[in-house]
Design a protein around this motif. Structure first.
Motif, PDB file in Angstrom:
ATOM      1  N   PRO A 428       0.818  -1.217   0.000  1.00 14.22           N
ATOM      2  CA  PRO A 428       0.000   0.000   0.000  1.00 14.22           C
ATOM      3  C   PRO A 428       0.856   1.274   0.000  1.00 14.22           C
ATOM      4  CG  PRO A 428       0.019  -0.988   2.178  1.00 14.22           C
ATOM      5  CD  PRO A 428       0.719  -1.957   1.272  1.00 14.22           C
ATOM      6  N   MET A 429       0.299   2.333  -0.525  1.00 17.04           N
ATOM      7  CA  MET A 429       0.893   3.685  -0.522  1.00 17.04           C
ATOM      8  C   MET A 429       2.237   3.740  -1.252  1.00 17.04           C
ATOM      9  SD  MET A 429      -1.169   5.755   1.190  1.00 17.04           S
ATOM     10  CE  MET A 429      -2.580   5.645   2.300  1.00 17.04           C
ATOM     11  N   ALA A 430       2.475   2.831  -2.180  1.00 19.02           N
ATOM     12  CA  ALA A 430       3.773   2.784  -2.858  1.00 19.02           C
ATOM     13  C   ALA A 430       4.011   4.022  -3.713  1.00 19.02           C
ATOM     14  CB  ALA A 430       3.870   1.531  -3.716  1.00 19.02           C
ATOM     15  N   LEU A 431       2.913   4.641  -4.196  1.00 23.41           N
ATOM     16  CA  LEU A 431       3.055   5.808  -5.065  1.00 23.41           C
ATOM     17  C   LEU A 431       2.639   7.094  -4.346  1.00 23.41           C
ATOM     18  CD1 LEU A 431       1.668   4.348  -8.427  1.00 23.41           C
ATOM     19  CD2 LEU A 431       4.055   4.678  -7.749  1.00 23.41           C
ATOM     20  N   LEU A 432       2.704   7.055  -3.017  1.00 25.71           N
ATOM     21  CA  LEU A 432       2.264   8.212  -2.225  1.00 25.71           C
ATOM     22  C   LEU A 432       2.946   9.499  -2.674  1.00 25.71           C
ATOM     23  CD1 LEU A 432       0.721   9.408   0.225  1.00 25.71           C
ATOM     24  CD2 LEU A 432       2.692   8.777   1.637  1.00 25.71           C
ATOM     25  N   PHE A 433       4.273   9.481  -2.824  1.00 28.90           N
ATOM     26  CA  PHE A 433       5.007  10.688  -3.186  1.00 28.90           C
ATOM     27  C   PHE A 433       5.466  10.673  -4.649  1.00 28.90           C
ATOM     28  CE2 PHE A 433       5.562  10.691   1.482  1.00 28.90           C
ATOM     29  CZ  PHE A 433       5.042  11.945   1.738  1.00 28.90           C
ATOM     30  N   SER A 434       4.819   9.885  -5.451  1.00 36.74           N
ATOM     31  CA  SER A 434       5.152   9.851  -6.871  1.00 36.74           C
ATOM     32  C   SER A 434       4.869  11.200  -7.516  1.00 36.74           C
ATOM     33  CB  SER A 434       4.335   8.768  -7.585  1.00 36.74           C
ATOM     34  OG  SER A 434       4.496   8.873  -8.985  1.00 36.74           O
ATOM     35  N   GLN A 435       5.758  11.634  -8.368  1.00 39.22           N
ATOM     36  CA  GLN A 435       5.587  12.894  -9.088  1.00 39.22           C
ATOM     37  C   GLN A 435       4.732  12.722 -10.339  1.00 39.22           C
ATOM     38  OE1 GLN A 435       9.400  14.552 -10.014  1.00 39.22           O
ATOM     39  NE2 GLN A 435      10.005  14.827  -7.876  1.00 39.22           N
ATOM     40  N   TYR A 436       4.181  11.534 -10.558  1.00 38.74           N
ATOM     41  CA  TYR A 436       3.524  11.256 -11.825  1.00 38.74           C
ATOM     42  C   TYR A 436       2.030  11.008 -11.684  1.00 38.74           C
ATOM     43  CZ  TYR A 436       8.452  10.864 -12.670  1.00 38.74           C
ATOM     44  OH  TYR A 436       9.794  11.128 -12.708  1.00 38.74           O
ATOM     45  N   ARG A 437       1.478  11.345 -10.514  1.00 39.07           N
ATOM     46  CA  ARG A 437       0.027  11.351 -10.365  1.00 39.07           C
ATOM     47  C   ARG A 437      -0.341  12.127  -9.112  1.00 39.07           C
ATOM     48  NH1 ARG A 437      -1.939   8.021  -6.496  1.00 39.07           N
ATOM     49  NH2 ARG A 437      -0.751   6.195  -5.797  1.00 39.07           N
ATOM     50  N   ASP A 438      -1.589  12.577  -9.050  1.00 37.65           N
ATOM     51  CA  ASP A 438      -2.074  13.290  -7.867  1.00 37.65           C
ATOM     52  C   ASP A 438      -2.276  12.316  -6.714  1.00 37.65           C
ATOM     53  OD1 ASP A 438      -2.156  15.693  -9.257  1.00 37.65           O
ATOM     54  OD2 ASP A 438      -4.250  15.401  -9.879  1.00 37.65           O
ATOM     55  N   PHE A 439      -2.397  12.876  -5.496  1.00 40.02           N
ATOM     56  CA  PHE A 439      -2.787  12.051  -4.354  1.00 40.02           C
ATOM     57  C   PHE A 439      -4.166  11.444  -4.615  1.00 40.02           C
ATOM     58  CE2 PHE A 439      -0.145  15.133  -1.726  1.00 40.02           C
ATOM     59  CZ  PHE A 439       0.837  14.214  -1.408  1.00 40.02           C
ATOM     60  N   THR A 440      -4.348  10.201  -4.215  1.00 39.94           N
ATOM     61  CA  THR A 440      -5.700   9.654  -4.155  1.00 39.94           C
ATOM     62  C   THR A 440      -6.371  10.224  -2.910  1.00 39.94           C
ATOM     63  OG1 THR A 440      -5.077   7.734  -2.823  1.00 39.94           O
ATOM     64  CG2 THR A 440      -4.908   7.515  -5.234  1.00 39.94           C
ATOM     65  N   GLU A 441      -7.669  10.019  -2.791  1.00 37.16           N
ATOM     66  CA  GLU A 441      -8.379  10.535  -1.614  1.00 37.16           C
ATOM     67  C   GLU A 441      -7.802   9.950  -0.327  1.00 37.16           C
ATOM     68  OE1 GLU A 441     -12.921  10.656   0.211  1.00 37.16           O
ATOM     69  OE2 GLU A 441     -12.622  10.269  -1.928  1.00 37.16           O
ATOM     70  N   ALA A 442      -7.499   8.658  -0.333  1.00 35.17           N
ATOM     71  CA  ALA A 442      -6.951   8.008   0.866  1.00 35.17           C
ATOM     72  C   ALA A 442      -5.530   8.518   1.152  1.00 35.17           C
ATOM     73  CB  ALA A 442      -6.937   6.491   0.678  1.00 35.17           C
ATOM     74  N   GLU A 443      -4.761   8.706   0.098  1.00 32.03           N
ATOM     75  CA  GLU A 443      -3.396   9.195   0.286  1.00 32.03           C
ATOM     76  C   GLU A 443      -3.396  10.620   0.839  1.00 32.03           C
ATOM     77  OE1 GLU A 443      -1.069   6.729  -3.287  1.00 32.03           O
ATOM     78  OE2 GLU A 443      -1.950   8.716  -3.667  1.00 32.03           O
TER      79      GLU A 443
END
Length: 576
Positions: A428-443
Motif C-alpha cells: 500500500p501507498m507505494a506511489l504516495l510521493f510519486s511525481q507522476y500522479r495526484d494524491f488519491t483521496e486516501a493518500e
C-alpha cells in the motif's frame, strides 16, 4: 604515450605553481595591515547586497570577487570608530541600491547615534535615495546629496508573485497542503492572487512599517507626518526639490565635500575604508574584557548539511555547520553566554528542528540569547524559540508558525516533452510521493493527517517554551507573520532591540556586571588559510559565490540602473 605523460606532468606542474602563487598573494593580503592615520574619516559604503555576516565564499571568493559587505562589519567598525582617537568622523555613503532591510537599518541607526554621542560627526552622502535610505540617513548629523541626485519618496507597497498560471500552461499540478490560512508562501503556486487572509496579514505589517518609519523621519527631519504624506504625492524629486522639502541638507559633489572636510594642512581628506578599518583589533582600543560572549551567526535559507552559497537561492544554512558552531561555543569554558544571531526566512523543517534542538542543549548549560535581524520566521523561528531569551528589532519579521508540504504532479509536463512513465508496485501507498500522479483521496487524507500531527507537535512545543497554552499559541500561528514590536506584545519574543541589547541581556543572565567590558567572539571563524580553504571545499565555494554574485548583484544592478531614473543612452550599434 611519452608525449601524453610529458604534457600531463607539465600541466600538473603549472597548476601547482599557479596554486602556490595564489597562496602567496592571499597570504600577503591577509597579513598586510594598513596604517590608520590621525584625523581620518571612516567611509561606510552602503551599496549592493548587505549580508548579516560573512557568507561562506572561501578565501578565493573574497580575493577574486570582492569581499561582500556585512552588517556585522558595519556595526563593529562604528563601535570602534566611536572610541578611536584617530577617527575624526564617519561618512555614510548611502545608495537606494542596497538589500538591507528595516531591522538592519535600525541597527545601523543606533550605531550611528553612539558615534555621534561620542562627540564625532556622522555625515550621510548620497546620489540615489528612496524612503528607506532617508530613514537611515536621518540618524546622521547632515545629509549631503549630489546636485544631480535621484530621490524617490513614495508610499509603501508589498508585492506578491504567483506562478500558478504558468504551472497550468506547463502541465504541472501542485498537490500542496498548507497550515493554514495565513501561510501565504504556498500561494505562489496555488493561487493567481493573494487570499483575503494574506492581504489582511500584509496590511497589518504595512501599518507597522508605516507608523515606525514615518515617526522616525518626522522626528529627526522635523517634518510633520501630514507633510510627509504630501511629499509622497510628489514622489520623484530633483536634488534641489529634495533640499527644499527637507529631505536633504546640502547639495555638493563628493570631491567638493572632501575638500571642505579636510584639514588645511592636508592635501586631501584622510579616509579609511570599511575593509581596512576591519583589520583594527578591538583590543587595541580597549573594547575587550576578561570574559567572553560568543555570537553564533545563522543566516540564509535553511537546508542541507553544510553552509554554502547556492547560485540561485543564495546563502544556505546547513544544520551540521550551525550545530558545530553552537557546540564549539558550548564547549569553550571561557564563553560565559552565547548570542544566536538569526537572519532567516526558514526552509527545511528537519534541519530547522535539529538546529533548534542544539540550541536547547546549549541553553541547558549557558545563557543563550537569540538576536533576530531582518527576518526570523517559520523555520527561522523554529531554530530560535528554545533559547533562554529572544530579542528582535521592532522591524524584524518573525512568526510565520505554519507549514507547507506536498508534491508536484509532473505527468502532463513530461508528456509535452514526449516522456511517459509506467509503474509496477507492491504494498500500500507505494506511489504516495510519486511525481507522476495526484494524491488519491486516501493518500491525501493520510498525508494531511501526518502533516497536522507534526505541526501540532511543534506548536505544542512553542507553547511550552513561550509559557502559553496551546490555544493561545494557535491564535498566533497558522502562518501569521508579525513585526518584532507585535511579537513582543503577543509573547513570541521577550524584548525589542538589536545586537547591543542582546549582549546586555546575555551579560545579565551570565551575572556579568553591566559596566564590565567583555570580549565578543564571532562564529563561524573567518577562513584565513588559502590551502585549508582549498582543501576544505573553498574552490567550489568560490565558484558558487562568483555565479551567485553575477546573477544577484551584477545583473540586477544593471537592471535597476535602467529602471530607477532617467537613462541617457544612444544607439551606438552603427558605430564600427
Amino acid at each position: 604515450m611519452k608525449a601524453f605523460l610529458r604534457n600531463f606532468f607539465a600541466g600538473f606542474l603549472a597548476l601547482v605553481v599557479f596554486t602556490a602563487i595564489c597562496y602567496l598573494v592571499a597570504k600577503s593580503k591577509l597579513e598586510e595591515k594598513p596604517e590608520i592615520k590621525d584625523r581620518s574619516y571612516l567611509i561606510v559604503d552602503i551599496y549592493g547586497e548587505i549580508f548579516e555576516y560573512d557568507p561562506p565564499t572561501g578565501v578565493m571568493g573574497g580575493m577574486f570577487e570582492g569581499k561582500p559587505e556585512t552588517l556585522n562589519r558595519i556595526l563593529c567598525n562604528l563601535e570602534k570608530a566611536a572610541v578611536d582617537d584617530r577617527i575624526e568622523g564617519v561618512i555614510m555613503k548611502l545608495s537606494a541600491s542596497n538589500t538591507a532591510g528595516g531591522a538592519m537599518h535600525q541597527e545601523m541607526r543606533r550605531a550611528i547615534k553612539k558615534v555621534r554621542k561620542a562627540g564625532k560627526p556622522v555625515y550621510a552622502f548620497t546620489d540615489d535615495m528612496d524612503r528607506n535610505t532617508v530613514s537611515l540617513a536621518s540618524a546622521c548629523d547632515s545629509i549631503f546629496a549630489t546636485p544631480t541626485a535621484w530621490v524617490v519618496f513614495t508610499g509603501m507597497s508589498l508585492t506578491s508573485m504567483h506562478v500558478k498560471s504558468m504551472l497550468d500552461k506547463l502541465g504541472i499540478n501542485p498537490n500542496i497542503h498548507k497550515i493554514k490560512d495565513y501561510k501565504s508562501a504556498a500561494e505562489l503556486v496555488t493561487r493567481t492572487d493573494l487570499s483575503p487572509e494574506a492581504k489582511e496579514n500584509l496590511r497589518w505589517l504595512l501599518d507597522e512599517f508605516w507608523d515606525m518609519q514615518l515617526s522616525v523621519i518626522s522626528e529627526e527631519r522635523g517634518i510633520p507626518i501630514e507633510k510627509i504624506e504630501e511629499l509622497m504625492e510628489h514622489a520623484i524629486f530633483m536634488a534641489e526639490e529634495a533640499k527644499e522639502a527637507g529631505l536633504v541638507d546640502r547639495l555638493v559633489y563628493w570631491s567638493d565635500l572632501a575638500d571642505q572636510l579636510k584639514r588645511e594642512d592636508d592635501e586631501k581628506l584622510r579616509t579609511v575604508s570599511q575593509a581596512d578599518y576591519a583589520t583594527v583589533d578591538p583590543e587595541e582600543l580597549g573594547l575587550k574584557g576578561d570574559k567572553k560572549i560568543a555570537v553564533v551567526h545563522a543566516q540564509g535559507m535553511i537546508g542541507g548539511r553544510k553552509n554554502k552559497v547556492d547560485p540561485l537561492f543564495g546563502v544556505m544554512m546547513g544544520h551540521e555547520s550551525v550545530c558545530s558552531e553552537l557546540r564549539r561555543a558550548r564547549r569553550d569554558k571561557d564563553v560565559a553566554a552565547v548570542i544566536f544571531r538569526v537572519d532567516s526566512g526558514g526552509g527545511e523543517g528537519l534541519a530547522s528542528d535539529i538546529i533548534g534542538h542544539e540550541v536547547r542543549i546549549l541553553a541547558d548549560e549557558k545563557p543563550v540569547v537569540v538576536s533576530m535581524v531582518d527576518v526570523a520566521g517559520s523555520g527561522g523561528y523554529m531554530i530560535a524559540y528554545r533559547a533562554t531569551k529572544i530579542v528582535a528589532d521592532p522591524l524584524t519579521i518573525t512568526g510565520s508558525i505554519g507549514s507547507i508540504s506536498g508534491k508536484f504532479n509532473m505527468t502532463a509536463f513530461h508528456r509535452k516533452l514526449g516522456i511517459t512513465h509506467d509503474f509496477v508496485t507492491k504494498g500500500p501507498m507505494a506511489l504516495l510521493f510519486s511525481q507522476y500522479r495526484d494524491f488519491t483521496e486516501a493518500e491525501r487524507e493520510r498525508f494531511e493527517k501526518n502533516h497536522w500531527d507534526g505541526f501540532n507537535m511543534w506548536l505544542a512545543d512553542v507553547a511550552k517554551y513561550r509559557g502559553m497554552t496551546f490555544e493561545e499559541a494557535e491564535k498566533l500561528a497558522h502562518g501569521r507573520v508579525w513585526t518584532g514590536r507585535q511579537a513582543k506584545a503577543n509573547g513570541l519574543i521577550d524584548e525589542v532591540g538589536g545586537l547591543d541589547r542582546a549582549i546586555e541581556l546575555a551579560k545579565e543572565l551570565a551575572e556579568i556586571p553591566a559596566g564590565e567590558k567583555v570580549t565578543v567572539v564571532h562564529y563561524p571563524k573567518r577562513e584565513k588559510s588559502f590551502l585549508s580553504s582549498l582543501l576544505g571545499g573553498g574552490l567550489a565555494a568560490s565558484v558558487r559565490w562568483a555565479a551567485y554574485r553575477y546573477l544577484h548583484q551584477d545583473v540586477l544592478e544593471t537592471a535597476r540602473s535602467l529602471s530607477s531614473g532617467p537613462v541617457y543612452i544612444m544607439d551606438d550599434s552603427w558605430i564600427k
